[in-house]
Motif scaffolding. Structure first.
Motif, PDB file in Angstrom:
ATOM      1  N   GLN A  44       0.864  -1.266   0.044  1.00 55.91           N
ATOM      2  CA  GLN A  44      -0.155   0.069   0.115  1.00 55.91           C
ATOM      3  C   GLN A  44       0.772   1.250  -0.022  1.00 55.91           C
ATOM      4  O   GLN A  44       2.105   1.352   0.764  1.00 55.91           O
ATOM      5  N   GLN A 256      -1.886   7.611   4.229  1.00 57.30           N
ATOM      6  CA  GLN A 256      -2.009   6.275   3.701  1.00 57.30           C
ATOM      7  C   GLN A 256      -3.574   5.874   3.812  1.00 57.30           C
ATOM      8  O   GLN A 256      -4.029   6.203   4.679  1.00 57.30           O
ATOM      9  N   TYR A 258      -7.326   4.516   1.420  1.00 54.00           N
ATOM     10  CA  TYR A 258      -8.112   4.076   0.169  1.00 54.00           C
ATOM     11  C   TYR A 258      -8.245   5.166  -0.781  1.00 54.00           C
ATOM     12  O   TYR A 258      -8.180   5.105  -1.793  1.00 54.00           O
ATOM     13  N   PHE A 260      -6.299   7.431  -1.833  1.00 55.51           N
ATOM     14  CA  PHE A 260      -5.232   7.250  -2.790  1.00 55.51           C
ATOM     15  C   PHE A 260      -5.086   5.927  -3.269  1.00 55.51           C
ATOM     16  O   PHE A 260      -5.100   5.642  -4.581  1.00 55.51           O
ATOM     17  N   SER A 261      -4.962   4.888  -2.552  1.00 57.19           N
ATOM     18  CA  SER A 261      -4.876   3.664  -3.052  1.00 57.19           C
ATOM     19  C   SER A 261      -5.115   2.366  -1.919  1.00 57.19           C
ATOM     20  O   SER A 261      -4.658   2.553  -0.877  1.00 57.19           O
ATOM     21  N   ARG A 262      -5.561   1.434  -2.232  1.00 58.87           N
ATOM     22  CA  ARG A 262      -5.674   0.256  -1.613  1.00 58.87           C
ATOM     23  C   ARG A 262      -4.355  -0.565  -1.544  1.00 58.87           C
ATOM     24  O   ARG A 262      -3.598  -0.332  -2.495  1.00 58.87           O
ATOM     25  N   LEU A 264      -2.047  -2.996  -2.880  1.00 60.79           N
ATOM     26  CA  LEU A 264      -1.927  -3.427  -4.173  1.00 60.79           C
ATOM     27  C   LEU A 264      -1.199  -4.593  -4.482  1.00 60.79           C
ATOM     28  O   LEU A 264       0.075  -5.016  -3.654  1.00 60.79           O
ATOM     29  N   ASN A 268       0.737  -4.272  -9.619  1.00 57.76           N
ATOM     30  CA  ASN A 268       0.041  -3.040  -9.593  1.00 57.76           C
ATOM     31  C   ASN A 268       0.817  -2.076  -8.980  1.00 57.76           C
ATOM     32  O   ASN A 268       1.185  -0.758  -9.254  1.00 57.76           O
ATOM     33  N   ALA A 269       1.671  -2.281  -7.829  1.00 57.00           N
ATOM     34  CA  ALA A 269       2.690  -1.603  -7.079  1.00 57.00           C
ATOM     35  C   ALA A 269       3.764  -1.113  -7.866  1.00 57.00           C
ATOM     36  O   ALA A 269       4.210   0.137  -7.970  1.00 57.00           O
ATOM     37  N   VAL A 272       2.454   1.508 -10.359  1.00 58.03           N
ATOM     38  CA  VAL A 272       2.291   2.877  -9.921  1.00 58.03           C
ATOM     39  C   VAL A 272       3.937   3.521  -9.380  1.00 58.03           C
ATOM     40  O   VAL A 272       3.805   4.575  -9.768  1.00 58.03           O
ATOM     41  N   ASP A 276       4.864   7.035 -11.344  1.00 60.45           N
ATOM     42  CA  ASP A 276       5.490   7.817 -10.261  1.00 60.45           C
ATOM     43  C   ASP A 276       6.740   8.667 -10.958  1.00 60.45           C
ATOM     44  O   ASP A 276       6.974   9.641 -10.594  1.00 60.45           O
TER      45      ASP A 276
END
Ligand code: C2E
Ligand code: CA
Ligand code: CA
Ligand code: CA
Length: 279
Positions: A44, A256, A258, A260-262, A264, A268-269, A272, A276
């Motif tokens: 996350q 930190q 949801y 912004f993001s669950r 992952l 998927n991480a 990201v 970035d």
């Protein structure tokens, strides 16, 4: 007949049995899960409230059960802890995270610290710090990219060994976070006693921060307290724009949640992280 036993057993044993048997079955499955490589980590992101950029990840354990699919930690962490299996699983988590940090670096991605949760049980193991040091050495990653999250209950249960182990971990160059801050006991004493870098405000304070004046007061006080002690502050469980605005306004460093993001899956991480880099 002898098989029937005393009447009292017939009265209460069946239900107790059901629970005990279910737990024993879970324990047996968990013992095999590590060997069968059924554990996975989700990551996350944590985000800077100043730049909007990713500052790091928290590694969170999941179990890919062959029949049930992805099982969340609340369904099995306590069994890992009670049986001591958390020691081997925890070592696997640290190794997996260090290897992943190395892979991300090899792929040319911006290295961000990844945090790993530690249970009280892991501090009862004498060589926790030695195992971590060895993992750092084998994987060759920069220790500043590894962070550990501990709750107040860990520090309460294992005060002596934890203080020792944490001093050693700090000396290797890793970072230490106080997790779920405000939900345990004697929080303020721990802030002084242990070598912390980060304070994470528990999500129970963030949930109603824009509607409950008490929660707002507490959250602001925690941010000020942390800053006056030279700690960074991460707000957990941020789910709305309003909570985000509140935290920005009051000078919280990172969030930190949801919004912004669950957490992952690895692919998927990594995605990201690649996006970035392009920002
Ligand atoms: P935690 O350390 O407090 O981790 C944060 C939990 O909050 C995660 O639950 C995460 O998915 C959840 N969360 C994050 N953002 C939000 C949000 O915006 N809203 C809500 N409602 N929840 C959010 P998860 O992944 O189910 O983990 C639960 C707990 O299990 C963790 O709480 C941690 O105590 C434990 N845990 C997870 N992985 C490990 C591990 O590798 N080792 C140990 N010892 N414990 C772990
Ligand atoms: Ca945590
Ligand atoms: Ca937490
Ligand atoms: Ca928690």
């Amino acid at each position: 007949a002898k098989e029937q036993g005393p009447a009292i057993y017939q009265f209460y044993l069946p239900q107790m049995n059901e629970r005990a048997v279910a737990r024993l079955k879970l324990e047996t499955q968990l013992r095999g899960a590590l060997a069968r490589r059924e554990f996975v980590l989700h990551y996350q992101p944590k985000v800077s409230l100043v730049s909007g950029k990713i500052t790091g990840f928290e590694a969170l354990l999941r179990w890919w059960h062959p029949a049930l699919g992805l099982v969340p930690p609340f369904q099995f962490i306590s069994v890992l802890e009670d049986t001591g299996l958390i020691v081997s699983v925890g070592e696997w988590v640290v190794l997996t995270v260090c290897e992943q940090i190395g892979r991300w670096q090899d792929q040319g991605l911006v290295p961000h610290p990844v945090s790993v949760n530690l249970s009280a049980r892991q501090f009862q193991q004498q060589d926790l710090d030695a195992v971590i040091e060895k993992t750092l050495r084998i994987t060759g990653i920069d220790p500043r990219l590894l962070e550990f999250e501990l709750t107040e209950s860990v520090l309460m249960k294992e005060a002596e060994t934890a203080a020792n182990a944490l001093q050693n971990l700090k000396a290797f160059g890793v970072q230490i976070s106080m997790d779920d801050f405000g939900t345990g006991y004697s929080s303020l004493a721990y802030l002084k006693r242990f070598p912390l870098d980060v304070l994470k405000i528990d999500r129970t304070f963030i949930r109603d921060v824009t509607t409950n004046p008490d929660d707002a007061t507490i959250a602001v006080a925690m941010i000020k307290l942390a800053h006056s002690l030279g700690l960074r502050v991460v707000a957990e469980g941020v789910e709305t724009r309003e909570q985000l605005n509140f935290l920005i306004h009051h000078g919280c460093d990172e969030m930190q949640g949801y919004y912004f993001s669950r957490p992952l899956p690895l692919e998927n991480a990594s995605q990201v992280l690649m996006e970035d880099r392009r920002l």
